[in-house]
Design a protein around this motif. Structure first.
Motif, PDB file in Angstrom:
ATOM      1  N   THR A   1     -31.765  18.352  39.836  1.00  0.00           N
ATOM      2  CA  THR A   1     -33.084  18.962  39.962  1.00  0.00           C
ATOM      3  C   THR A   1     -33.722  18.424  41.232  1.00  0.00           C
ATOM      4  OG1 THR A   1     -34.344  17.261  38.756  1.00  0.00           O
ATOM      5  CG2 THR A   1     -33.317  19.009  37.447  1.00  0.00           C
TER       6      THR A   1
ATOM      7  N   SER B   1     -33.961  33.252  40.646  1.00  0.00           N
ATOM      8  CA  SER B   1     -33.071  33.198  39.480  1.00  0.00           C
ATOM      9  C   SER B   1     -33.886  33.161  38.192  1.00  0.00           C
ATOM     10  CB  SER B   1     -32.174  31.952  39.555  1.00  0.00           C
ATOM     11  OG  SER B   1     -31.548  31.845  40.804  1.00  0.00           O
TER      12      SER B   1
ATOM     13  N   LEU C   1     -34.174  24.102  41.657  1.00  0.00           N
ATOM     14  CA  LEU C   1     -35.255  23.782  42.580  1.00  0.00           C
ATOM     15  C   LEU C   1     -36.613  23.988  41.918  1.00  0.00           C
ATOM     16  CD1 LEU C   1     -36.101  23.084  45.542  1.00  0.00           C
ATOM     17  CD2 LEU C   1     -36.109  25.565  45.975  1.00  0.00           C
TER      18      LEU C   1
ATOM     19  N   ALA D   1     -31.404  21.863  49.056  1.00  0.00           N
ATOM     20  CA  ALA D   1     -30.872  22.200  47.737  1.00  0.00           C
ATOM     21  C   ALA D   1     -29.724  23.193  47.852  1.00  0.00           C
ATOM     22  CB  ALA D   1     -31.981  22.779  46.862  1.00  0.00           C
ATOM     23  N   LYS D   2     -29.884  24.196  48.699  1.00  0.00           N
ATOM     24  CA  LYS D   2     -28.812  25.177  48.904  1.00  0.00           C
ATOM     25  C   LYS D   2     -27.556  24.510  49.472  1.00  0.00           C
ATOM     26  CE  LYS D   2     -31.417  29.468  49.659  1.00  0.00           C
ATOM     27  NZ  LYS D   2     -31.746  30.516  50.663  1.00  0.00           N
TER      28      LYS D   2
ATOM     29  N   PHE E   1     -26.920  27.654  42.591  1.00  0.00           N
ATOM     30  CA  PHE E   1     -28.269  27.329  43.046  1.00  0.00           C
ATOM     31  C   PHE E   1     -29.268  28.138  42.238  1.00  0.00           C
ATOM     32  CE2 PHE E   1     -31.763  28.391  46.157  1.00  0.00           C
ATOM     33  CZ  PHE E   1     -32.392  27.155  46.077  1.00  0.00           C
TER      34      PHE E   1
ATOM     35  N   LYS F   1     -35.726  23.404  50.075  1.00  0.00           N
ATOM     36  CA  LYS F   1     -34.945  24.566  49.633  1.00  0.00           C
ATOM     37  C   LYS F   1     -33.612  24.633  50.369  1.00  0.00           C
ATOM     38  CE  LYS F   1     -35.235  29.549  48.818  1.00  0.00           C
ATOM     39  NZ  LYS F   1     -36.119  30.761  48.887  1.00  0.00           N
TER      40      LYS F   1
ATOM     41  N   SER G   1     -33.178  28.994  41.732  1.00  0.00           N
ATOM     42  CA  SER G   1     -34.488  28.926  42.368  1.00  0.00           C
ATOM     43  C   SER G   1     -35.449  29.867  41.653  1.00  0.00           C
ATOM     44  CB  SER G   1     -34.371  29.328  43.843  1.00  0.00           C
ATOM     45  OG  SER G   1     -33.956  30.676  43.947  1.00  0.00           O
ATOM     46  N   LYS G   2     -36.583  30.113  42.263  1.00  0.00           N
ATOM     47  CA  LYS G   2     -37.588  30.999  41.686  1.00  0.00           C
ATOM     48  C   LYS G   2     -37.008  32.374  41.375  1.00  0.00           C
ATOM     49  CE  LYS G   2     -40.706  32.754  44.427  1.00  0.00           C
ATOM     50  NZ  LYS G   2     -41.899  32.841  45.314  1.00  0.00           N
TER      51      LYS G   2
END
Length: 274
Positions: A5, A34, A91, A18-19, A29, A15, A31-32
């Motif tokens: 996380t 998903s 994320l 994280a990717k 990955f 971001k 994120s928002k």
């Protein structure tokens, strides 16, 4: 089998980090986008409400509105649902708090000074430094308040993270390497017992999401958790016995073979159990 996380401040490049971590580990990955896709399965109206409330400080009206409770329940279920896949990088959205008791989760925070983050915004959007600082100040306040209202935690509390990294002092590749380097140790903490803990969290959150999206009444104190033997429903609500039974039946359908124990107080406790 680890879960990563990543919590971040605006302008830290989290971001992209994280990717890159997900790509290096061959993880999914999350994120928002998903999470929004998962929430849309509950209905377009809920997606619209989530988009409006996402990661901002709730107003007084919103805190006492059913929409905010639904938003939190849906996001919570999406985090657990994705975490259950294992090998994911999640994320934001409070994943570090929701997975705080899962030993094989690596909880990372990416931060940087206002000066460093301001330069990023100036370069990215072509704005003046004063405007960048104003944007960052508001963003930090919004996210900090959101975290406190949603999880009753202080955003910067180091106890809520396994590692805190400064993107203004460390290079991009170094940041990615530091995170990836922690994964083998986390992998060893995955056991049938710790995996089952996550399964129970996901199931309880699924039941709660189904209840709050299905019923028009707002049970502000609703708590749904798995005690190891059953899904337990707790809270105080003014509903009829028939409505209570319908609520329990909804929980039972969502829980599948897992038993439901209803401890909802409606003004005339009857000790119902299913």
């Amino acid at each position: 089998m680890a879960i990563v996380t990543i919590s971040r401040k605006s302008g830290t490049g989290a971001k992209e980090i994280a990717k890159a971590v997900a790509k290096s580990l061959r993880y999914e990955f999350v994120s928002k986008d998903s999470i929004y896709k998962d929430i849309e399965e509950h209905g377009k109206k809920w997606l619209d409400r989530v988009a409006r409330l996402d990661e901002h400080a709730p107003t007084l009206r919103e805190r006492y509105d059913r929409s905010h409770a639904v938003y939190l329940a849906l996001v919570e279920h999406c985090i657990y649902k994705n975490a259950l896949k294992n090998n994911v990088v999640i994320l934001g959205r409070g994943g570090n708090y929701l997975l705080g008791n899962i030993p094989f989760s690596l909880r990372v925070r990416i931060t940087a000074s206002v000066e460093d983050r301001g330069r990023v915004l100036c370069e990215r959007f072509g704005i003046e430094e004063a405007a960048a600082r104003k944007i960052l100040k508001r963003s930090d306040q919004e996210r900090s308040t959101y975290i406190y209202k949603a999880y009753h935690r202080q955003w910067a509390n180091p106890d809520d993270y396994d590692m805190t990294l400064n993107s203004g002092r460390l290079g991009f590749d170094e940041l990615v390497a530091l995170i990836v380097g922690e994964i083998p140790a986390k992998d060893t903490l995955f056991t049938p017992e710790t995996g089952e803990k996550l399964v129970r969290l996901e199931l309880a959150s699924r039941v709660k999401a189904e209840i709050v999206t299905r019923f028009s009444m707002y049970i502000r104190t609703l708590d749904v958790h798995h005690d190891g033997t059953a899904i337990v429903l707790r809270g105080v609500c003014l509903i009829t016995k028939e409505m209570k039974q319908e609520l329990v039946e909804t929980a039972m359908r969502s829980a599948g073979a897992t038993r439901i124990r209803c401890e909802l107080y409606t003004g005339a406790p009857d000790g119902e159990e299913s």
